[in-house]
Scaffold this active site. Structure first.
Site, PDB file in Angstrom:
ATOM      1  N   ASP A  91      50.812  34.282  19.801  1.00  0.00           N
ATOM      2  CA  ASP A  91      50.442  34.769  18.465  1.00  0.00           C
ATOM      3  C   ASP A  91      48.935  34.599  18.264  1.00  0.00           C
ATOM      4  O   ASP A  91      48.490  33.847  17.406  1.00  0.00           O
ATOM      5  CB  ASP A  91      51.253  33.962  17.435  1.00  0.00           C
ATOM      6  CG  ASP A  91      51.070  34.470  16.024  1.00  0.00           C
ATOM      7  OD1 ASP A  91      50.469  35.546  15.856  1.00  0.00           O
ATOM      8  OD2 ASP A  91      51.531  33.765  15.100  1.00  0.00           O
ATOM      9  N   LYS A  93      46.656  36.777  17.342  1.00  0.00           N
ATOM     10  CA  LYS A  93      46.052  37.571  16.246  1.00  0.00           C
ATOM     11  C   LYS A  93      44.643  38.045  16.626  1.00  0.00           C
ATOM     12  O   LYS A  93      43.658  37.783  15.947  1.00  0.00           O
ATOM     13  CB  LYS A  93      46.042  36.799  14.924  1.00  0.00           C
ATOM     14  CG  LYS A  93      47.461  36.471  14.431  1.00  0.00           C
ATOM     15  CD  LYS A  93      47.470  35.862  13.055  1.00  0.00           C
ATOM     16  CE  LYS A  93      48.872  35.568  12.551  1.00  0.00           C
ATOM     17  NZ  LYS A  93      49.532  34.415  13.199  1.00  0.00           N
ATOM     18  N   PHE A  94      44.595  38.774  17.746  1.00  0.00           N
ATOM     19  CA  PHE A  94      43.342  39.386  18.182  1.00  0.00           C
ATOM     20  C   PHE A  94      42.845  40.322  17.075  1.00  0.00           C
ATOM     21  O   PHE A  94      43.655  40.922  16.357  1.00  0.00           O
ATOM     22  CB  PHE A  94      43.574  40.222  19.454  1.00  0.00           C
ATOM     23  CG  PHE A  94      43.888  39.407  20.679  1.00  0.00           C
ATOM     24  CD1 PHE A  94      42.873  38.877  21.455  1.00  0.00           C
ATOM     25  CD2 PHE A  94      45.203  39.179  21.064  1.00  0.00           C
ATOM     26  CE1 PHE A  94      43.153  38.145  22.608  1.00  0.00           C
ATOM     27  CE2 PHE A  94      45.497  38.446  22.210  1.00  0.00           C
ATOM     28  CZ  PHE A  94      44.464  37.925  22.977  1.00  0.00           C
ATOM     29  N   GLY A  98      37.931  46.794  21.108  1.00  0.00           N
ATOM     30  CA  GLY A  98      38.782  46.934  22.299  1.00  0.00           C
ATOM     31  C   GLY A  98      38.283  46.174  23.531  1.00  0.00           C
ATOM     32  O   GLY A  98      39.018  45.371  24.111  1.00  0.00           O
TER      33      GLY A  98
HETATM   34  O1  S5P Z   1      52.036  36.522   8.208  1.00  0.00           O
HETATM   35  C1  S5P Z   1      52.272  35.702   9.051  1.00  0.00           C
HETATM   36  C2  S5P Z   1      52.199  36.002  10.419  1.00  0.00           C
HETATM   37  C3  S5P Z   1      52.559  35.052  11.347  1.00  0.00           C
HETATM   38  S1  S5P Z   1      52.638  35.538  12.998  1.00  0.00           S
HETATM   39  N1  S5P Z   1      52.697  34.464   8.700  1.00  0.00           N
HETATM   40  C4  S5P Z   1      53.012  33.489   9.620  1.00  0.00           C
HETATM   41  O2  S5P Z   1      53.415  32.396   9.206  1.00  0.00           O
HETATM   42  N2  S5P Z   1      52.902  33.768  10.966  1.00  0.00           N
HETATM   43  C5  S5P Z   1      53.195  32.736  12.001  1.00  0.00           C
HETATM   44  O3  S5P Z   1      54.566  32.362  11.901  1.00  0.00           O
HETATM   45  C6  S5P Z   1      52.385  31.446  11.855  1.00  0.00           C
HETATM   46  O4  S5P Z   1      51.215  31.510  12.648  1.00  0.00           O
HETATM   47  C7  S5P Z   1      53.351  30.363  12.321  1.00  0.00           C
HETATM   48  O5  S5P Z   1      53.242  30.172  13.712  1.00  0.00           O
HETATM   49  C8  S5P Z   1      54.738  30.949  12.047  1.00  0.00           C
HETATM   50  C9  S5P Z   1      55.414  30.435  10.796  1.00  0.00           C
HETATM   51  O6  S5P Z   1      55.697  29.077  10.880  1.00  0.00           O
HETATM   52  P1  S5P Z   1      56.600  28.324   9.798  1.00  0.00           P
HETATM   53  O7  S5P Z   1      56.474  26.883  10.184  1.00  0.00           O
HETATM   54  O8  S5P Z   1      56.010  28.585   8.450  1.00  0.00           O
HETATM   55  O9  S5P Z   1      58.005  28.858   9.945  1.00  0.00           O
END
Ligand code: S5P
Length: 268
Positions: A91, A93-94, A98
């Site tokens: 994850d 998030k690049f 490009g």
């Molecule tokens: O909008 C987002 C996108 C992502 S990928 N909100 C998020 O929380 N995430 C990811 O999902 C975040 O980086 C983390 O790794 C996970 C959520 O974790 P939790 O502990 O809140 O379930």
């Protein structure tokens, strides 16, 4: 159940090479749980995957969270994930242009060599997807990009008018796009995203927890069953599992809820 039955139109329409692999694994394991393994030691990560590996359908990592990261330790961890039939999703998030995104797939972590899926923001324009795919191509691999079309956190700017639409437009017909990240904390927003995306791409959703409501530092949580009924194809669950008293039992519970919701959806 056969994947084509339970996934419905998505099974035929999804066009990234990895989409069916995920859908098959989810059926084999009867789980739509993508584990957000947000721990910061290799021992913690290895222990977690040993406990919950059979109950999850994919593994999401943040490689730069880990304090004692080593190339060898990470290789062994990835082998463990593969033995559990898991696609590995970094994850990252690049968000850069490009060519730089392509270069960032290499570097110390060499994400291109072990990740099947990565996340990207589309803020720099649609060519980021081609940059990331070129990164995989540089080591003779193929992968899939998850574009962030929505986020789960309070006040995020992806909700500004037009952003989500532009993201869907940028990614929908690119075969390098595995799918979109949608907001699991708001089923009604997710349903709108699903309408826009149709069946050609998967949607995975963070912001999901059995304890619905506000999390720490702006995170928000919605119910996993509601997310799947609104069109999510995978629930990203982190602290809901790794902070629980019994991670195996909790992962099993999320797996059952997610699978039952998919079966119910396929009957609708
Ligand atoms: O909008 C987002 C996108 C992502 S990928 N909100 C998020 O929380 N995430 C990811 O999902 C975040 O980086 C983390 O790794 C996970 C959520 O974790 P939790 O502990 O809140 O379930």
């Amino acid at each position: 159940m056969e994947p084509a039955d339970v996934w419905g139109a998505r099974w035929d329409a999804c066009d990234n090479a990895l989409s069916r692999r995920y859908m098959e694994v989810a059926c084999r394991k009867q789980s739509l749980v993508i584990l957000a393994a947000d721990l910061n030691t290799m021992a913690g990560l290895n222990g977690l995957i040993d406990s919950v590996g059979p109950h999850i359908a994919a593994l999401k990592t943040h490689v730069d969270l880990i304090d004692d990261w080593t190339t060898d330790g990470w290789r062994d961890f990835c082998e463990k994930a593969i033995a559990h039939d898991l696609l590995i999703f970094e994850d990252r998030k690049f968000a850069d242009i490009g060519p730089i995104s392509r270069g960032q797939m290499a570097g110390v972590y060499d994400i291109r060599s072990w990740a099947n899926i990565v996340t990207a923001h589309g803020i720099s324009g649609p060519d980021i997807v081609d940059g990331l795919c070129a990164g995989w191509n540089d080591v003779g691999r193929e992968g899939g990009v998850l574009l962030l079309a929505q986020m789960s956190s309070r006040g995020n700017l992806l909700g500004l008018p037009g952003y989500t639409d532009e993201m869907v437009k940028a990614g929908i017909s690119n075969q390098g796009v595995f799918g979109f990240i949608g907001n699991g904390s708001r089923a009604e927003e997710l349903a709108v995203l699903r309408e826009k995306v149709g069946n050609q791409k998967l949607i995975w959703t963070p912001g999901v927890n059995l304890a619905v409501g506000d999390g720490v530092m702006g995170q928000r949580y919605g119910n996993p069953r509601n997310a799947i009924h609104a069109g999510s194809d995978g629930i990203i669950v982190g602290s809901g599992i790794y902070k629980s008293a019994n991670v195996k039992d909790t992962a099993t519970e999320y797996a059952e809820i997610s699978w039952n919701a998919l079966v119910e959806r396929s009957d609708e």
